[in-house]
Design an enzyme around this catalytic site. Structure first.
Site, PDB file in Angstrom:
ATOM      1  N   GLY A  27     -11.053  -9.335  10.114  1.00 21.13           N
ATOM      2  CA  GLY A  27     -12.302  -8.622   9.893  1.00 21.13           C
ATOM      3  C   GLY A  27     -13.282  -8.676  11.046  1.00 21.13           C
ATOM      4  N   ALA A  28     -12.985  -9.448  12.082  1.00 23.41           N
ATOM      5  CA  ALA A  28     -13.936  -9.598  13.186  1.00 23.41           C
ATOM      6  C   ALA A  28     -14.108  -8.294  13.964  1.00 23.41           C
ATOM      7  CB  ALA A  28     -13.481 -10.714  14.123  1.00 23.41           C
ATOM      8  N   ASN A  75      -7.284   0.041  15.972  1.00 24.44           N
ATOM      9  CA  ASN A  75      -6.677  -0.705  14.855  1.00 24.44           C
ATOM     10  C   ASN A  75      -5.190  -0.375  14.664  1.00 24.44           C
ATOM     11  OD1 ASN A  75      -8.761  -2.347  14.062  1.00 24.44           O
ATOM     12  ND2 ASN A  75      -9.252  -1.244  12.196  1.00 24.44           N
ATOM     13  N   ARG A  78       0.815  -1.214   0.000  1.00 29.82           N
ATOM     14  CA  ARG A  78       0.000   0.000   0.000  1.00 29.82           C
ATOM     15  C   ARG A  78       0.853   1.270   0.000  1.00 29.82           C
ATOM     16  NH1 ARG A  78      -2.704  -1.377   5.676  1.00 29.82           N
ATOM     17  NH2 ARG A  78      -4.524  -0.378   4.722  1.00 29.82           N
ATOM     18  N   ASP A 131     -13.753  -5.257  12.828  1.00 28.88           N
ATOM     19  CA  ASP A 131     -14.528  -4.334  11.995  1.00 28.88           C
ATOM     20  C   ASP A 131     -16.013  -4.703  12.031  1.00 28.88           C
ATOM     21  OD1 ASP A 131     -12.069  -3.219  11.236  1.00 28.88           O
ATOM     22  OD2 ASP A 131     -11.903  -4.593   9.542  1.00 28.88           O
ATOM     23  N   ASP A 162     -12.891 -11.140   4.510  1.00 26.78           N
ATOM     24  CA  ASP A 162     -12.721 -10.032   5.444  1.00 26.78           C
ATOM     25  C   ASP A 162     -14.060  -9.428   5.840  1.00 26.78           C
ATOM     26  OD1 ASP A 162     -10.089 -10.497   4.817  1.00 26.78           O
ATOM     27  OD2 ASP A 162      -9.566  -8.387   4.572  1.00 26.78           O
TER      28      ASP A 162
END
Length: 345
Positions: free
Chosen positions: A270-271, A182, A121, A273, A309
């Site tokens: 992803g949990a 996060n 990224r 989120d 995700d």
């Protein structure tokens, strides 16, 4: 002919979306095929909100490439508005590769059910997010009830930190700002600012804050919910996720602890989120404090027992039945529900 003005979404998430390349289980070097998917914390939350009936928009930047077009299509197909996403002609869409364990025992393999993410990224379109993006989407933001972002976004670049600092100082006018810690250490390696200082500003400036106890320990020196509440008295909603076993939620001076559901974890990505999305949707729907936490758990459980995700949720009526169950039934709940439990619903 005049066209009707689109209604303002109730919720807006601000942050990077990524194209995900999911490897086959086993050592990454042995995977001949990769499945394409979508990810990114704010994308995941937006999708959960939309599934729960909350009109939601996503503010971000993507590249003028196939991955960017895929993300826009993916979100639009799931009911998330993307008209405020800027397509950058010079920078690419961020991607990450998800490596999955095959349990072969090979030196480069992971255990079955384990995952590892490799991010690509640097210099992405979303790393150029800045306060100018808030100006461009001002009408959208001014009319919504909730804005959500994460510590991943603020870590992307100095200009992204300027954006998130602006977000938490926006006049509220009845609007809420939500922040999920996060913490991703790798994103802060090349930053000159202190991650602790920046992230503390984001927590303190928000109305709703989600903290994982383990990441809070690393960033702020404690994962204890009571101590974190002392450190951060301002967010009216402070939610501390305690190592997967329970969640402690503060709503003003009220403290509640709700145990997690019993389940077999397929994948943990992803949990967090999904939890945030469930909690925020329940909040916008006017549900009581304990149900906010239960909706968070239920949505997190959908992510933990799935493979992508983005959590794929059961019908809202099913979630409502679970979220309003007596404490004894909640404590005995398995996810997904057993045939016997489904027969009761």
């Amino acid at each position: 002919m005049s066209w009707p003005t689109p209604t303002t979404p109730r919720a807006v998430t601000v942050g990077e979306g990524l194209a995900v390349l999911v490897a086959q289980p086993g050592p990454l070097e042995d995977s001949p095929l990769f499945e394409r998917a979508a990810g990114g914390a704010e994308v995941n939350v937006a999708t959960v909100l939309a599934q729960l009936g909350v009109d939601t928009a996503w503010v971000s930047r993507v590249g003028d490439d196939g991955f960017g077009r895929y993300l826009l299509r993916h979100l639009s197909e799931r009911g998330v508005r993307t008209d405020a996403v800027y397509t950058d002609p010079a920078r690419p869409t961020g991607i990450y590769v998800k490596e999955r364990g095959g349990g072969s025992g090979a030196a480069t393999d992971l255990a079955i059910g384990a995952s590892r993410m490799l991010y690509y990224r640097g210099g992405s379109a979303a790393s150029a997010l800045s306060p100018a993006d808030l100006t461009a989407s001002a009408e959208l933001l001014d009319g919504c009830e909730l804005i959500h972002f994460t510590g991943i976004t603020t870590a992307l670049s100095a200009s992204a930190t300027e954006l998130t600092d602006r977000l938490v100082t926006l006049p509220r006018h009845g609007r809420m700002v939500s922040f999920d810690l996060n913490y991703r250490p790798a994103l802060w390696i090349r930053r000159t600012e202190s991650a602790t200082d920046v992230l503390a500003r984001q927590v303190s400036g928000s109305d709703i804050a989600f903290l994982g106890a383990d990441e809070a320990e690393e960033v702020f020196g404690t994962g204890d919910p009571a101590r974190l509440r002392e450190m951060f008295p301002r967010p009216r909603h402070l939610v501390v996720k305690n190592s997967g076993h329970s969640v402690t939620g503060f709503l003003g001076d009220e403290r509640r602890e709700v145990p997690a559901l019993r389940l077999a974890v397929t994948e943990a990505i992803g949990a967090g989120d999904a939890f945030a999305g469930g909690y925020l949707a329940a909040l916008l729907q006017g549900r009581p404090h304990e149900q906010l936490l239960r909706f968070g758990h239920l949505c997190a459980a959908a992510a933990l027992t799935g493979t992508g995700d983005i959590a794929e949720l059961p019908p809202l009526a099913h979630l409502e039945n679970r979220a309003t169950a007596p404490d004894s039934e909640w404590a005995a709940t398995h996810y997904p529900a057993t045939d016997r439990e489904n027969a009761v619903l």
